[in-house]
Design a protein around this motif. Structure first.
Motif, PDB file in Angstrom:
ATOM      1  N   TYR A 142       0.823  -1.215   0.000  1.00 14.64           N
ATOM      2  CA  TYR A 142       0.000   0.000   0.000  1.00 14.64           C
ATOM      3  C   TYR A 142       0.859   1.268   0.000  1.00 14.64           C
ATOM      4  O   TYR A 142       0.517   2.253  -0.655  1.00 14.64           O
ATOM      5  CB  TYR A 142      -0.901   0.020   1.229  1.00 14.64           C
ATOM      6  N   HIS A 143       1.953   1.239   0.747  1.00 12.26           N
ATOM      7  CA  HIS A 143       2.709   2.476   0.951  1.00 12.26           C
ATOM      8  C   HIS A 143       4.086   2.459   0.287  1.00 12.26           C
ATOM      9  O   HIS A 143       4.696   3.522   0.134  1.00 12.26           O
ATOM     10  CB  HIS A 143       2.886   2.720   2.455  1.00 12.26           C
ATOM     11  N   GLY A 144       4.575   1.275  -0.104  1.00 10.91           N
ATOM     12  CA  GLY A 144       5.954   1.175  -0.550  1.00 10.91           C
ATOM     13  C   GLY A 144       6.879   1.150   0.660  1.00 10.91           C
ATOM     14  O   GLY A 144       6.523   1.623   1.745  1.00 10.91           O
ATOM     15  N   ALA A 145       8.053   0.569   0.507  1.00 11.79           N
ATOM     16  CA  ALA A 145       8.966   0.467   1.643  1.00 11.79           C
ATOM     17  C   ALA A 145      10.349   0.073   1.138  1.00 11.79           C
ATOM     18  O   ALA A 145      10.522  -0.349  -0.009  1.00 11.79           O
ATOM     19  CB  ALA A 145       8.455  -0.579   2.644  1.00 11.79           C
ATOM     20  N   THR A 146      11.329   0.228   2.002  1.00 14.94           N
ATOM     21  CA  THR A 146      12.667  -0.313   1.763  1.00 14.94           C
ATOM     22  C   THR A 146      12.939  -1.327   2.856  1.00 14.94           C
ATOM     23  O   THR A 146      12.834  -1.007   4.043  1.00 14.94           O
ATOM     24  CB  THR A 146      13.738   0.788   1.778  1.00 14.94           C
ATOM     25  N   ARG A 147      13.233  -2.547   2.462  1.00 11.21           N
ATOM     26  CA  ARG A 147      13.408  -3.634   3.422  1.00 11.21           C
ATOM     27  C   ARG A 147      14.756  -4.322   3.213  1.00 11.21           C
ATOM     28  O   ARG A 147      15.206  -4.504   2.070  1.00 11.21           O
ATOM     29  CB  ARG A 147      12.287  -4.665   3.273  1.00 11.21           C
ATOM     30  N   PRO A 174       8.142  -1.455  -4.296  1.00 16.17           N
ATOM     31  CA  PRO A 174       7.357  -0.373  -4.903  1.00 16.17           C
ATOM     32  C   PRO A 174       5.908  -0.379  -4.415  1.00 16.17           C
ATOM     33  O   PRO A 174       5.333  -1.439  -4.164  1.00 16.17           O
ATOM     34  CB  PRO A 174       7.445  -0.684  -6.408  1.00 16.17           C
ATOM     35  N   LYS A 175       5.350   0.786  -4.296  1.00 12.68           N
ATOM     36  CA  LYS A 175       3.936   0.916  -3.949  1.00 12.68           C
ATOM     37  C   LYS A 175       3.090   0.266  -5.043  1.00 12.68           C
ATOM     38  O   LYS A 175       3.329   0.468  -6.232  1.00 12.68           O
ATOM     39  CB  LYS A 175       3.582   2.398  -3.811  1.00 12.68           C
ATOM     40  N   GLY A 176       2.130  -0.550  -4.643  1.00 12.97           N
ATOM     41  CA  GLY A 176       1.232  -1.177  -5.608  1.00 12.97           C
ATOM     42  C   GLY A 176       1.666  -2.540  -6.081  1.00 12.97           C
ATOM     43  O   GLY A 176       1.035  -3.111  -6.974  1.00 12.97           O
ATOM     44  N   VAL A 177       2.726  -3.134  -5.496  1.00 11.19           N
ATOM     45  CA  VAL A 177       3.188  -4.444  -5.927  1.00 11.19           C
ATOM     46  C   VAL A 177       2.139  -5.497  -5.552  1.00 11.19           C
ATOM     47  O   VAL A 177       1.488  -5.405  -4.514  1.00 11.19           O
ATOM     48  CB  VAL A 177       4.562  -4.767  -5.304  1.00 11.19           C
ATOM     49  N   LYS A 178       1.969  -6.505  -6.416  1.00  9.96           N
ATOM     50  CA  LYS A 178       0.986  -7.566  -6.191  1.00  9.96           C
ATOM     51  C   LYS A 178       1.679  -8.872  -5.845  1.00  9.96           C
ATOM     52  O   LYS A 178       2.847  -9.063  -6.160  1.00  9.96           O
ATOM     53  CB  LYS A 178       0.130  -7.797  -7.445  1.00  9.96           C
ATOM     54  N   ALA A 179       0.924  -9.773  -5.221  1.00  7.02           N
ATOM     55  CA  ALA A 179       1.438 -11.117  -4.963  1.00  7.02           C
ATOM     56  C   ALA A 179       1.719 -11.802  -6.300  1.00  7.02           C
ATOM     57  O   ALA A 179       0.911 -11.734  -7.227  1.00  7.02           O
ATOM     58  CB  ALA A 179       0.438 -11.924  -4.146  1.00  7.02           C
ATOM     59  N   GLY A 180       2.866 -12.445  -6.405  1.00  4.83           N
ATOM     60  CA  GLY A 180       3.257 -13.115  -7.637  1.00  4.83           C
ATOM     61  C   GLY A 180       4.057 -12.233  -8.568  1.00  4.83           C
ATOM     62  O   GLY A 180       4.664 -12.727  -9.530  1.00  4.83           O
ATOM     63  N   GLN A 181       4.081 -10.931  -8.336  1.00  2.00           N
ATOM     64  CA  GLN A 181       4.840 -10.011  -9.180  1.00  2.00           C
ATOM     65  C   GLN A 181       6.332 -10.154  -8.878  1.00  2.00           C
ATOM     66  O   GLN A 181       6.726 -10.526  -7.771  1.00  2.00           O
ATOM     67  CB  GLN A 181       4.382  -8.576  -8.917  1.00  2.00           C
ATOM     68  N   TYR A 213      -6.859 -10.154   6.722  1.00  2.00           N
ATOM     69  CA  TYR A 213      -7.025  -9.837   5.313  1.00  2.00           C
ATOM     70  C   TYR A 213      -6.863 -11.062   4.413  1.00  2.00           C
ATOM     71  O   TYR A 213      -6.095 -11.969   4.706  1.00  2.00           O
ATOM     72  CB  TYR A 213      -5.997  -8.776   4.883  1.00  2.00           C
ATOM     73  N   ARG A 214      -7.598 -11.033   3.305  1.00  2.00           N
ATOM     74  CA  ARG A 214      -7.449 -12.021   2.241  1.00  2.00           C
ATOM     75  C   ARG A 214      -7.312 -11.255   0.932  1.00  2.00           C
ATOM     76  O   ARG A 214      -8.113 -10.367   0.637  1.00  2.00           O
ATOM     77  CB  ARG A 214      -8.672 -12.947   2.192  1.00  2.00           C
ATOM     78  N   VAL A 215      -6.264 -11.593   0.151  1.00  2.00           N
ATOM     79  CA  VAL A 215      -5.933 -10.821  -1.044  1.00  2.00           C
ATOM     80  C   VAL A 215      -6.251 -11.625  -2.291  1.00  2.00           C
ATOM     81  O   VAL A 215      -5.907 -12.807  -2.397  1.00  2.00           O
ATOM     82  CB  VAL A 215      -4.442 -10.429  -1.039  1.00  2.00           C
ATOM     83  N   GLU A 216      -6.924 -10.995  -3.248  1.00  2.00           N
ATOM     84  CA  GLU A 216      -7.195 -11.573  -4.564  1.00  2.00           C
ATOM     85  C   GLU A 216      -6.800 -10.541  -5.613  1.00  2.00           C
ATOM     86  O   GLU A 216      -7.548  -9.595  -5.863  1.00  2.00           O
ATOM     87  CB  GLU A 216      -8.670 -11.952  -4.714  1.00  2.00           C
ATOM     88  N   GLY A 217      -5.639 -10.731  -6.219  1.00  2.00           N
ATOM     89  CA  GLY A 217      -5.158  -9.729  -7.169  1.00  2.00           C
ATOM     90  C   GLY A 217      -4.894  -8.427  -6.446  1.00  2.00           C
ATOM     91  O   GLY A 217      -4.086  -8.365  -5.525  1.00  2.00           O
ATOM     92  N   ARG A 218      -5.576  -7.364  -6.839  1.00  2.00           N
ATOM     93  CA  ARG A 218      -5.467  -6.086  -6.128  1.00  2.00           C
ATOM     94  C   ARG A 218      -6.612  -5.870  -5.147  1.00  2.00           C
ATOM     95  O   ARG A 218      -6.610  -4.886  -4.402  1.00  2.00           O
ATOM     96  CB  ARG A 218      -5.428  -4.920  -7.126  1.00  2.00           C
ATOM     97  N   ASP A 219      -7.599  -6.762  -5.141  1.00  2.00           N
ATOM     98  CA  ASP A 219      -8.714  -6.638  -4.198  1.00  2.00           C
ATOM     99  C   ASP A 219      -8.338  -7.237  -2.854  1.00  2.00           C
ATOM    100  O   ASP A 219      -7.653  -8.261  -2.780  1.00  2.00           O
ATOM    101  CB  ASP A 219      -9.963  -7.344  -4.736  1.00  2.00           C
ATOM    102  N   PRO A 268      -3.000  -0.246  -4.325  1.00  2.00           N
ATOM    103  CA  PRO A 268      -2.900   0.834  -5.319  1.00  2.00           C
ATOM    104  C   PRO A 268      -2.337   0.328  -6.645  1.00  2.00           C
ATOM    105  O   PRO A 268      -1.691  -0.713  -6.722  1.00  2.00           O
ATOM    106  CB  PRO A 268      -1.941   1.839  -4.660  1.00  2.00           C
ATOM    107  N   GLY A 269      -2.586   1.102  -7.694  1.00  2.00           N
ATOM    108  CA  GLY A 269      -2.076   0.779  -9.014  1.00  2.00           C
ATOM    109  C   GLY A 269      -2.759   1.651 -10.045  1.00  2.00           C
ATOM    110  O   GLY A 269      -3.611   2.478  -9.703  1.00  2.00           O
ATOM    111  N   PRO A 270      -2.392   1.504 -11.334  1.00  2.00           N
ATOM    112  CA  PRO A 270      -3.090   2.251 -12.388  1.00  2.00           C
ATOM    113  C   PRO A 270      -4.595   2.039 -12.313  1.00  2.00           C
ATOM    114  O   PRO A 270      -5.371   2.960 -12.574  1.00  2.00           O
ATOM    115  CB  PRO A 270      -2.496   1.660 -13.680  1.00  2.00           C
TER     116      PRO A 270
END
Length: 314
Positions: A142-147, A174-181, A213-219, A268-270
């Protein structure tokens, strides 16, 4: 599916050197190769021997397998734990489906396209691309980070034993990264040959399991507890989300399981995802005299039978 002890298959100790593994393989191959063996189960045994060699002769796969094998015994019922290979750095891609047909389901589940431990090498000027699975918090998307991310990289010592070397990188999520990306780190892969450039390191993103939370794509889906009066009368409530605390309007007459859509509140994302809030009506305990009195009053004054409603026809 049963867990396979590849050391047992080859008849070697867990401390076996590459030369000992190679020698054991050659001995068993002469015994069980279908073209020469008279053993009734030669083809199956040869498949098991080939499979064991494919793992134990590869330092990368062996390192990851050894960590997993500490928790299981041969023949034990087995399903790969989620993200079992997270934090290990591997070269190459996955095995092709045609290759996997030669091996068992156990091998395919660990080292197929879904597992980053598969791969084949080729000699080339440019260094090999490498792959690793990493686990981040949903809030980072959601926010982006450096880890700081530490990966386990296999190496051989002077005696040919497989050891683990830690490789720590500061990675920008990066902000907006998805699982699997995949996040590509240029020049962080295998070293080049003959002065060629290093390969790249690809980090496959997975999210830390979170009971909220449960994530499906960006939802993103989350369950939110509400009181009976908030559900019955309607209310404006506040609830934490990965992007911060938000206000949610609970419609009057809501029941458990009702889903409310918060548009654009997902990752987040386009085209940002949505956040789906699923209401869960929670009853207060009848643990005081006053609470029991209120429940008794409701039972007497409210003509309500949920079982009759379930069986009613429109």
């Amino acid at each position: 599916m049963e867990f396979k002890d590849y050391y047992q298959v080859l008849g070697v100790e867990k401390t076996a050197t590459p030369d000992e593994i190679k020698k054991a393989y050659r001995k068993l191959a002469r015994k069980f190769h279908p073209d020469v063996s008279k053993e009734p189960d030669a083809e199956l045994r040869m498949q098991e021997v080939n499979e064991a060699k494919a793992v134990l002769a590869d330092p990368e796969k062996r390192l990851a397998y050894d960590q997993l094998a500490r928790q299981y015994r041969s023949g034990q019922d087995f399903q790969p734990p989620p993200d079992w290979d997270a934090g290990f750095e591997f070269s190459g891609g996955g095995f092709e489906e045609a290759d996997l047909g030669e091996f068992s389901d156990f091998f395919a589940n660990l080292f197929g396209q879904g597992g980053r431990a598969g791969g084949r090498r080729g000699y080339q000027m440019r260094g090999e691309d490498r792959h690793a699975k990493v686990v981040i918090d949903l809030e980072d998307a959601y926010h982006g980070a450096t880890r700081a991310i530490t990966l386990q990289v296999p190496r051989l010592d002077a005696q040919g034993r497989v050891l683990s070397r830690e490789h720590t990188l500061n990675v920008r999520i990066p902000k907006g990264v998805k699982a699997g990306q995949h996040i590509r780190l240029s020049g962080q892969g295998g070293p080049g040959m003959g002065g060629g450039p290093a390969g790249d390191l690809f980090l496959e993103i997975h999210f830390t399991p979170d009971p909220l939370y449960r994530v499906e794509g960006r939802d993103v889906h989350q369950r939110v507890p509400v009181t009976p009066w908030e559900a019955a009368l309607g209310a404006s409530i506040e609830t934490p989300t990965p992007s911060g605390v938000v206000k949610v309007k609970v419609p009057a007459g809501s029941q458990s399981g009702r889903r409310l859509r918060l548009k654009g509140r997902g990752i987040p994302g386009p085209e940002p995802g949505d956040l789906y809030v699923e209401l869960e009506v929670v009853l207060p305990p009848a643990d005081t005299d006053r609470a029991r009195e209120l429940y008794e009053t409701m039972a007497q004054e409210l003509a309500f039978d949920p079982r009759q409603r379930r069986g009613a026809r429109p």
